[in-house]
Design a protein around this motif. Sequence first.
Motif, PDB file in Angstrom:
ATOM      1  N   ARG A 250       0.916  -1.070   0.127  1.00 37.72           N
ATOM      2  CA  ARG A 250      -0.079  -0.040   0.221  1.00 37.72           C
ATOM      3  C   ARG A 250       1.019   1.044   0.019  1.00 37.72           C
ATOM      4  NH1 ARG A 250      -5.258   1.721   2.554  1.00 37.72           N
ATOM      5  NH2 ARG A 250      -5.092   3.778   3.095  1.00 37.72           N
ATOM      6  N   ILE A 251       0.553   2.129  -1.014  1.00 45.06           N
ATOM      7  CA  ILE A 251       1.519   3.359  -1.072  1.00 45.06           C
ATOM      8  C   ILE A 251       0.626   4.528  -0.975  1.00 45.06           C
ATOM      9  CG2 ILE A 251       3.028   4.766  -2.522  1.00 45.06           C
ATOM     10  CD1 ILE A 251       3.638   1.871  -3.888  1.00 45.06           C
ATOM     11  N   SER A 252       0.841   5.332   0.150  1.00 46.71           N
ATOM     12  CA  SER A 252       0.037   6.429   0.375  1.00 46.71           C
ATOM     13  C   SER A 252       0.676   7.577  -0.046  1.00 46.71           C
ATOM     14  CB  SER A 252      -0.423   6.685   1.860  1.00 46.71           C
ATOM     15  OG  SER A 252      -1.042   5.576   2.461  1.00 46.71           O
ATOM     16  N   SER A 253      -0.369   8.638  -0.641  1.00 44.73           N
ATOM     17  CA  SER A 253       0.064   9.820  -0.819  1.00 44.73           C
ATOM     18  C   SER A 253       0.567  10.796   0.240  1.00 44.73           C
ATOM     19  CB  SER A 253      -1.149  10.868  -1.505  1.00 44.73           C
ATOM     20  OG  SER A 253      -0.850  12.053  -1.632  1.00 44.73           O
ATOM     21  N   ILE A 254       1.667  11.557   0.118  1.00 41.81           N
ATOM     22  CA  ILE A 254       2.340  12.326   1.059  1.00 41.81           C
ATOM     23  C   ILE A 254       1.436  13.539   1.314  1.00 41.81           C
ATOM     24  CG2 ILE A 254       4.666  11.434   0.987  1.00 41.81           C
ATOM     25  CD1 ILE A 254       5.229  14.214  -0.428  1.00 41.81           C
ATOM     26  N   GLU A 255       1.526  14.353   2.447  1.00 45.61           N
ATOM     27  CA  GLU A 255       0.815  15.683   2.522  1.00 45.61           C
ATOM     28  C   GLU A 255       1.947  16.688   2.182  1.00 45.61           C
ATOM     29  OE1 GLU A 255      -0.825  17.812   6.349  1.00 45.61           O
ATOM     30  OE2 GLU A 255      -0.257  15.739   6.627  1.00 45.61           O
ATOM     31  N   LEU A 256       1.622  17.506   1.238  1.00 43.94           N
ATOM     32  CA  LEU A 256       2.533  18.472   0.756  1.00 43.94           C
ATOM     33  C   LEU A 256       2.865  19.758   1.676  1.00 43.94           C
ATOM     34  CD1 LEU A 256       1.761  19.475  -3.053  1.00 43.94           C
ATOM     35  CD2 LEU A 256       3.726  18.192  -2.236  1.00 43.94           C
ATOM     36  N   LEU A 257       3.873  19.325   2.374  1.00 40.68           N
ATOM     37  CA  LEU A 257       4.528  20.078   3.490  1.00 40.68           C
ATOM     38  C   LEU A 257       5.480  20.953   3.053  1.00 40.68           C
ATOM     39  CD1 LEU A 257       4.106  17.869   6.658  1.00 40.68           C
ATOM     40  CD2 LEU A 257       2.517  19.681   5.696  1.00 40.68           C
ATOM     41  N   PRO A 258       5.791  22.216   3.527  1.00 41.85           N
ATOM     42  CA  PRO A 258       6.817  23.080   2.815  1.00 41.85           C
ATOM     43  C   PRO A 258       8.293  22.515   3.021  1.00 41.85           C
ATOM     44  CG  PRO A 258       5.386  24.328   4.070  1.00 41.85           C
ATOM     45  CD  PRO A 258       4.982  23.073   4.159  1.00 41.85           C
TER      46      PRO A 258
END
Length: 458
Positions: A376-384
């Motif tokens: 299972r591969i999850s989308s990351i959160e786009l943090l600076p």
Amino acid sequence: MSEILQKIRSRTATVAVIGLGYVGLSVAVEAARANYRVYGIDIDENKTEQLQRGKSYVTDIKDEDIDSLIHQRLYAVHEFSVLAEADIIIICLPTPLNINKDPDVSMIRSAVDSIIRYVSRDTLIILESTTYPGTTEELIKNVIEVKTQLEVGKDIFVCYSPERVDPGNHKFNVKNTPKILGGITEICANLGIQFYRSFLENVIPVSSTAAAEMVKLLENTFRSVNIALVNELTLMCDRMGINIWEVIDAASTKPFGYIPFFPGPGIGGHCIPIDPTYLSWRAKKFGFYNKFIELASDINSNMPRYVISQITDILNDNEKPLKNSNIICIGMAYKKDVNDMRESPALEVFRLLQQKGAIVTYYDPLIPWFIDNGHRISSIELLPDLIASADLVVITTDHSTIDYQFIAEHAALLYDTKNVTRSIKGNVVLLGGHKRFEKSSSPDVSIQDNGEGREGID
Ligand SMILES: NC(=O)c1ccc[n+]([C@@H]2O[C@H](COP(=O)([O-])OP(=O)(O)OC[C@H]3O[C@@H](n4cnc5c(N)ncnc54)[C@H](O)[C@@H]3O)[C@@H](O)[C@H]2O)c1
């Protein structure tokens, strides 16, 4: 007047749609909205169960659309026995390629077997799946006539009508996209036309089911070939130091004789990478070899590898090896604004980067996770900080909700395969645009981009 025509006119006909995917669910919803009683049949219980709860899994169909129809005029089931009640049966099943890259029409065959078990006189059967010319006649008409006592055109009616729905297109949908239709006989075609005209804006008859099958394949072959042409010119412009996007934008100002197509990391979706192969496979049976189709397929399918070679060069120019580099792919869907990953070139780029030893993550607001090779591969959160810590950020899908300005502001290095950063400053390398085209210093050309030619649309 035939019984079925009366039922179409009075909207008392019962419709069964086999296969509730992107195509089938859209058709089922439209027919139910037109007051038909519609059974949607799917073997995937997860899908029928979601629909029964009033939930949609197709991006272009809202939960409210399902909620207002389900259990009233739309019924999601997985039993084929409801076919016994149907006056009109629409087949919207997948037509993929098999392991040898030949057409796999086994799902249509199995649907026909189920139909034969339950069908009675005065039923209209319509195939909507994309397939090679001759399918409706060979797999439906001939099989029904051999296995039942029913004669097509007299007792039972058979048509082909390709679905042209373009997921993510906000202007054209099932209702307002002209519908092509061909029947096995004139009576079949007339019934098909009456049925679709009862809920769609424009139905265009052609003389046979084979012609209707061919229309869809012409459309998608046209797209595949033109995308391949612009992809090849992109490789050439990269070599020559010319910005292909600038060239396309300027060429697009010609008000006649030119349709813009755009380069990218490859083609994806259920249609464009697959449909032309259905045509060339069929043509071979007639001793005809389609050079354009094969060449386009070669060029388009090599684009992800070209993207990898550019990524390697970009990292190299920054004194970094691809192996162990930290790379974020932006977008995993096969095209903008859809949650569909089938044949996605973004996924291929992601996998190739992994194979080369890069540490790859992805961000896609429409695909929160996916399973690849059992993981299972999850989308990351786009943090600076996360963006800033990447060696390279690669834009692989141009979803319109993504804040590219924000990404460019924080990324140390950005590689844009979709030209979404055209008016954004930053450390950006553009596919097909080695010499970056700065809009401020360019002549003012006004571009009418209607989305035509964006790879993956079908
Ligand atoms: N997706 C598109 O944008 C698009 C556009 C035009 C044409 N088409 C064509 O339409 C056809 C359907 O495509 P799609 O995108 O809707 O596919 P899909 O995979 O989204 O949906 C197919 C559905 O059929 C179901 N199914 C599979 N086998 C079944 C069976 N034996 N009985 C009942 N249900 C079964 C699956 O569970 C799935 O829900 C294909 O031929 C495709 O090429 C697709």
